[in-house]
Design a protein around this motif. Sequence first.
Motif, PDB file in Angstrom:
ATOM      1  N   ASP A  47       8.836  60.322  33.348  1.00  0.00           N
ATOM      2  CA  ASP A  47       8.364  59.157  33.618  1.00  0.00           C
ATOM      3  C   ASP A  47       7.098  58.228  32.885  1.00  0.00           C
ATOM      4  OD1 ASP A  47       6.099  60.312  35.074  1.00  0.00           O
ATOM      5  OD2 ASP A  47       6.313  59.064  36.850  1.00  0.00           O
ATOM      6  N   GLN A  48       6.792  59.329  31.557  1.00  0.00           N
ATOM      7  CA  GLN A  48       5.377  59.084  31.024  1.00  0.00           C
ATOM      8  C   GLN A  48       5.660  59.365  28.960  1.00  0.00           C
ATOM      9  OE1 GLN A  48       1.722  58.729  31.534  1.00  0.00           O
ATOM     10  NE2 GLN A  48       3.276  58.657  34.095  1.00  0.00           N
ATOM     11  N   PRO A  49       4.956  58.250  28.766  1.00  0.00           N
ATOM     12  CA  PRO A  49       5.926  58.788  27.081  1.00  0.00           C
ATOM     13  C   PRO A  49       5.418  59.429  26.265  1.00  0.00           C
ATOM     14  CG  PRO A  49       4.017  56.157  27.878  1.00  0.00           C
ATOM     15  CD  PRO A  49       4.017  57.285  28.998  1.00  0.00           C
ATOM     16  N   LYS A  50       5.404  59.867  26.023  1.00  0.00           N
ATOM     17  CA  LYS A  50       5.761  61.548  25.341  1.00  0.00           C
ATOM     18  C   LYS A  50       4.595  61.145  23.830  1.00  0.00           C
ATOM     19  CE  LYS A  50       9.044  65.085  22.855  1.00  0.00           C
ATOM     20  NZ  LYS A  50       8.093  65.554  21.768  1.00  0.00           N
ATOM     21  N   GLY A  51       3.902  62.276  24.407  1.00  0.00           N
ATOM     22  CA  GLY A  51       3.115  61.980  23.495  1.00  0.00           C
ATOM     23  C   GLY A  51       3.289  63.215  21.740  1.00  0.00           C
ATOM     24  N   TRP A  52       2.751  62.952  20.828  1.00  0.00           N
ATOM     25  CA  TRP A  52       3.305  63.836  20.187  1.00  0.00           C
ATOM     26  C   TRP A  52       2.006  64.777  20.130  1.00  0.00           C
ATOM     27  CZ3 TRP A  52       0.260  64.660  15.320  1.00  0.00           C
ATOM     28  CH2 TRP A  52       0.049  65.042  14.420  1.00  0.00           C
ATOM     29  N   GLU A  53       2.657  66.491  19.621  1.00  0.00           N
ATOM     30  CA  GLU A  53       1.990  67.545  19.524  1.00  0.00           C
ATOM     31  C   GLU A  53       1.782  67.784  21.318  1.00  0.00           C
ATOM     32  OE1 GLU A  53       0.831  68.614  16.284  1.00  0.00           O
ATOM     33  OE2 GLU A  53       2.929  69.496  15.519  1.00  0.00           O
ATOM     34  N   GLY A  54       1.554  67.119  22.581  1.00  0.00           N
ATOM     35  CA  GLY A  54       0.913  67.375  23.524  1.00  0.00           C
ATOM     36  C   GLY A  54      -0.320  65.926  23.648  1.00  0.00           C
ATOM     37  N   HIS A  55      -0.839  65.291  22.196  1.00  0.00           N
ATOM     38  CA  HIS A  55      -1.915  64.863  22.546  1.00  0.00           C
ATOM     39  C   HIS A  55      -1.097  63.346  23.428  1.00  0.00           C
ATOM     40  CE1 HIS A  55      -3.820  66.610  19.690  1.00  0.00           C
ATOM     41  NE2 HIS A  55      -3.065  67.065  18.877  1.00  0.00           N
ATOM     42  N   SER A  56      -1.545  63.305  24.505  1.00  0.00           N
ATOM     43  CA  SER A  56      -0.818  61.743  25.438  1.00  0.00           C
ATOM     44  C   SER A  56      -1.544  60.451  24.184  1.00  0.00           C
ATOM     45  CB  SER A  56      -1.560  61.752  26.366  1.00  0.00           C
ATOM     46  OG  SER A  56      -3.017  61.379  26.922  1.00  0.00           O
ATOM     47  N   ASP A  57      -2.506  60.734  23.569  1.00  0.00           N
ATOM     48  CA  ASP A  57      -2.979  59.258  23.296  1.00  0.00           C
ATOM     49  C   ASP A  57      -1.944  58.577  21.610  1.00  0.00           C
ATOM     50  OD1 ASP A  57      -4.072  61.294  21.730  1.00  0.00           O
ATOM     51  OD2 ASP A  57      -5.711  60.127  20.927  1.00  0.00           O
ATOM     52  N   LEU A  58      -1.477  59.462  21.371  1.00  0.00           N
ATOM     53  CA  LEU A  58      -0.399  59.156  20.008  1.00  0.00           C
ATOM     54  C   LEU A  58       1.153  59.568  20.611  1.00  0.00           C
ATOM     55  CD1 LEU A  58      -2.284  61.916  17.523  1.00  0.00           C
ATOM     56  CD2 LEU A  58      -2.726  59.317  18.279  1.00  0.00           C
ATOM     57  N   VAL A  59       1.927  58.249  21.106  1.00  0.00           N
ATOM     58  CA  VAL A  59       3.095  58.072  21.580  1.00  0.00           C
ATOM     59  C   VAL A  59       4.261  57.815  20.679  1.00  0.00           C
ATOM     60  CG1 VAL A  59       3.906  56.528  23.084  1.00  0.00           C
ATOM     61  CG2 VAL A  59       1.785  56.695  23.389  1.00  0.00           C
ATOM     62  N   GLU A  60       5.399  58.930  20.494  1.00  0.00           N
ATOM     63  CA  GLU A  60       5.890  59.077  19.229  1.00  0.00           C
ATOM     64  C   GLU A  60       6.910  57.589  19.475  1.00  0.00           C
ATOM     65  OE1 GLU A  60       7.845  62.878  19.976  1.00  0.00           O
ATOM     66  OE2 GLU A  60       6.380  64.199  19.956  1.00  0.00           O
ATOM     67  N   LEU A  61       7.451  57.381  18.810  1.00  0.00           N
ATOM     68  CA  LEU A  61       8.063  56.165  18.479  1.00  0.00           C
ATOM     69  C   LEU A  61       9.845  56.736  18.947  1.00  0.00           C
ATOM     70  CD1 LEU A  61       7.069  54.387  15.126  1.00  0.00           C
ATOM     71  CD2 LEU A  61       6.817  53.435  18.253  1.00  0.00           C
ATOM     72  N   ASN A  62      10.904  56.328  19.026  1.00  0.00           N
ATOM     73  CA  ASN A  62      12.150  56.205  19.097  1.00  0.00           C
ATOM     74  C   ASN A  62      13.230  56.132  17.702  1.00  0.00           C
ATOM     75  OD1 ASN A  62      14.910  57.061  19.731  1.00  0.00           O
ATOM     76  ND2 ASN A  62      15.390  55.324  21.479  1.00  0.00           N
ATOM     77  N   HIS A  63      13.054  56.934  16.456  1.00  0.00           N
ATOM     78  CA  HIS A  63      13.153  57.014  15.823  1.00  0.00           C
ATOM     79  C   HIS A  63      14.511  57.002  15.755  1.00  0.00           C
ATOM     80  CE1 HIS A  63      10.102  59.168  15.301  1.00  0.00           C
ATOM     81  NE2 HIS A  63       9.870  58.173  14.084  1.00  0.00           N
ATOM     82  N   ASP A  64      15.896  56.915  16.837  1.00  0.00           N
ATOM     83  CA  ASP A  64      17.318  56.816  16.458  1.00  0.00           C
ATOM     84  C   ASP A  64      17.630  55.114  17.252  1.00  0.00           C
ATOM     85  OD1 ASP A  64      17.819  59.020  16.543  1.00  0.00           O
ATOM     86  OD2 ASP A  64      17.937  59.558  18.421  1.00  0.00           O
ATOM     87  N   HIS A  65      16.274  54.299  17.322  1.00  0.00           N
ATOM     88  CA  HIS A  65      16.408  52.744  17.829  1.00  0.00           C
ATOM     89  C   HIS A  65      16.301  52.781  16.649  1.00  0.00           C
ATOM     90  CE1 HIS A  65      15.538  49.008  19.976  1.00  0.00           C
ATOM     91  NE2 HIS A  65      15.373  49.892  20.917  1.00  0.00           N
ATOM     92  N   PRO A  66      17.380  51.245  16.637  1.00  0.00           N
ATOM     93  CA  PRO A  66      17.805  49.748  15.054  1.00  0.00           C
ATOM     94  C   PRO A  66      16.697  49.222  15.215  1.00  0.00           C
ATOM     95  CG  PRO A  66      19.403  49.574  16.785  1.00  0.00           C
ATOM     96  CD  PRO A  66      18.752  50.964  17.585  1.00  0.00           C
ATOM     97  N   GLU A  67      15.812  48.764  15.396  1.00  0.00           N
ATOM     98  CA  GLU A  67      14.782  48.109  15.787  1.00  0.00           C
ATOM     99  C   GLU A  67      13.485  49.107  15.307  1.00  0.00           C
ATOM    100  OE1 GLU A  67      13.808  44.865  18.251  1.00  0.00           O
ATOM    101  OE2 GLU A  67      15.901  45.607  19.770  1.00  0.00           O
ATOM    102  N   VAL A  68      13.633  50.195  15.508  1.00  0.00           N
ATOM    103  CA  VAL A  68      12.241  50.459  14.711  1.00  0.00           C
ATOM    104  C   VAL A  68      12.715  50.729  13.611  1.00  0.00           C
ATOM    105  CG1 VAL A  68      11.315  53.524  15.022  1.00  0.00           C
ATOM    106  CG2 VAL A  68      11.903  52.273  17.381  1.00  0.00           C
ATOM    107  N   ARG A  69      13.642  51.641  13.177  1.00  0.00           N
ATOM    108  CA  ARG A  69      14.535  51.087  11.910  1.00  0.00           C
ATOM    109  C   ARG A  69      14.015  50.305  11.172  1.00  0.00           C
ATOM    110  NH1 ARG A  69      18.733  55.967  11.326  1.00  0.00           N
ATOM    111  NH2 ARG A  69      18.168  57.131  13.015  1.00  0.00           N
ATOM    112  N   ALA A  70      14.424  49.350  11.547  1.00  0.00           N
ATOM    113  CA  ALA A  70      14.119  48.013  11.313  1.00  0.00           C
ATOM    114  C   ALA A  70      12.599  47.223  11.229  1.00  0.00           C
ATOM    115  CB  ALA A  70      14.216  46.750  11.711  1.00  0.00           C
ATOM    116  N   MET A  71      11.410  47.934  11.680  1.00  0.00           N
ATOM    117  CA  MET A  71      10.286  47.864  12.100  1.00  0.00           C
ATOM    118  C   MET A  71       9.694  48.643  11.320  1.00  0.00           C
ATOM    119  SD  MET A  71       7.121  48.087  15.526  1.00  0.00           S
ATOM    120  CE  MET A  71       7.560  50.524  14.578  1.00  0.00           C
ATOM    121  N   VAL A  72       9.993  49.505  10.729  1.00  0.00           N
ATOM    122  CA  VAL A  72       9.080  50.120   9.924  1.00  0.00           C
ATOM    123  C   VAL A  72       9.905  49.702   8.630  1.00  0.00           C
ATOM    124  CG1 VAL A  72       8.681  52.835   8.662  1.00  0.00           C
ATOM    125  CG2 VAL A  72       9.108  52.600  11.437  1.00  0.00           C
ATOM    126  N   ALA A  73      10.829  49.889   8.111  1.00  0.00           N
ATOM    127  CA  ALA A  73      11.130  49.177   6.125  1.00  0.00           C
ATOM    128  C   ALA A  73      10.327  47.560   6.524  1.00  0.00           C
ATOM    129  CB  ALA A  73      12.939  48.552   6.397  1.00  0.00           C
TER     130      ALA A  73
END
Length: 391
Positions: free
Chosen positions: A122-148
């Motif tokens: 129930d918690q946002p996933k932190g990159w390499e255990g850093h809770s202040d750096l929340v990983e994006l869902n790279h499978d989500h089409p809107e994340v891909r569109a946003m980064v582009a």
Amino acid sequence: MLEHAVWWHVYPLGALGAPIRGEHGAPEPRLRRLEAWLDYAVELGCNGLLLNPVFASVAHGYETLDHYRIDPRLGDTEDFDALVAAAASRGLHVVLDGVFNHVAREHPLVAARPDMIRWQGDQPKGWEGHSDLVELNHDHPEVRAMVADIMAHWLRRGVAGWRLDVAYAVPADFWRDVLGRVRAEFPSAIFLGEVIHGDYAVIARDSTFDSVTQYELWKAIWSSLVDRNGWELAHAIERHAAFSAEFIPNTFTGNHDVSRMASLVEPHQLPITPYLLTTLPGAPSVYYGDEQGFTGLKTDRLGGDDDVRPPLPASPADLSALGAGMLHHYQAAIALRRRNPWLATADVEVTRRANEAISYRVTGSGNTLDVHIDLVGGGVTIEGSGEHLVV
């Protein structure tokens, strides 16, 4: 353009004296101060400006709050546009640092679009255990569109490409998809993936990166000098030759995440490093201050990066005279590279290896350079293609 790139690599928040932790205070157009250093970068021999994060963030720049807004500690869009224009007027191409693996925990997406981030229970996933750096869902089409869209937005404002932070942690198919979309509008844009371990050639191919960071070579350079071990450097150069046959690696002897070379090796060995950097194939980057012999150790503590991300003085005229010797070596090494642009895509063969010395031959476009390095004494000899240089 990558074949001719020599970047001056700057961490703006540190180089321009922005507060990293605690209260940031009133916005300040610090990016304008960097304009005073552009002629210096050109005189060094660089034709590119590789910038670490400039977008609104919580502290050190890698916990992004808004990819469309310049960090108020550095200024605003007008200040950024002025820097890009000033750089372009001097023939300097600007490359930005894109943090697209994660965002700040305070980023609006975390609360408003939980489907666009990754979760661990129930918690946002932190990159390499850093809770202040929340990983994006790279499978989500809107994340891909946003980064582009973010990439294209700043490319339209005149930047030449992107350094892709922790690119190794993002699925290759994400990069292939997103970069394909961006290249449809900007076919000449450069994409440099930050990769530390693994098969660089496979990663570059699968992700469609133009270049990746050559950490293997960086590590071999400093540890071979420290340990007097030419065998390690020879092995790394042979690996580098194989990578260079597939793509143009980003070579470096320092960056914002590692201890300064001047704090790792003996002073008399330090002049070796720029000549290694410029005579081996790849697209070299010079981390600001390395050309002046800046020191600094990275440590595992809060603020452990501060020593390798120091403020620059107001202008080059305010630099200590103690850095003049290293500056001369960097200018000479980059000038040699400029006279021999074929080196970027050259073949390299180790011709002699020993504990205390190494020699290699670089060939390409009908040219040859023989490089001999005394790892202990700090001497360098470069011969061939009209060059005769003894350090």
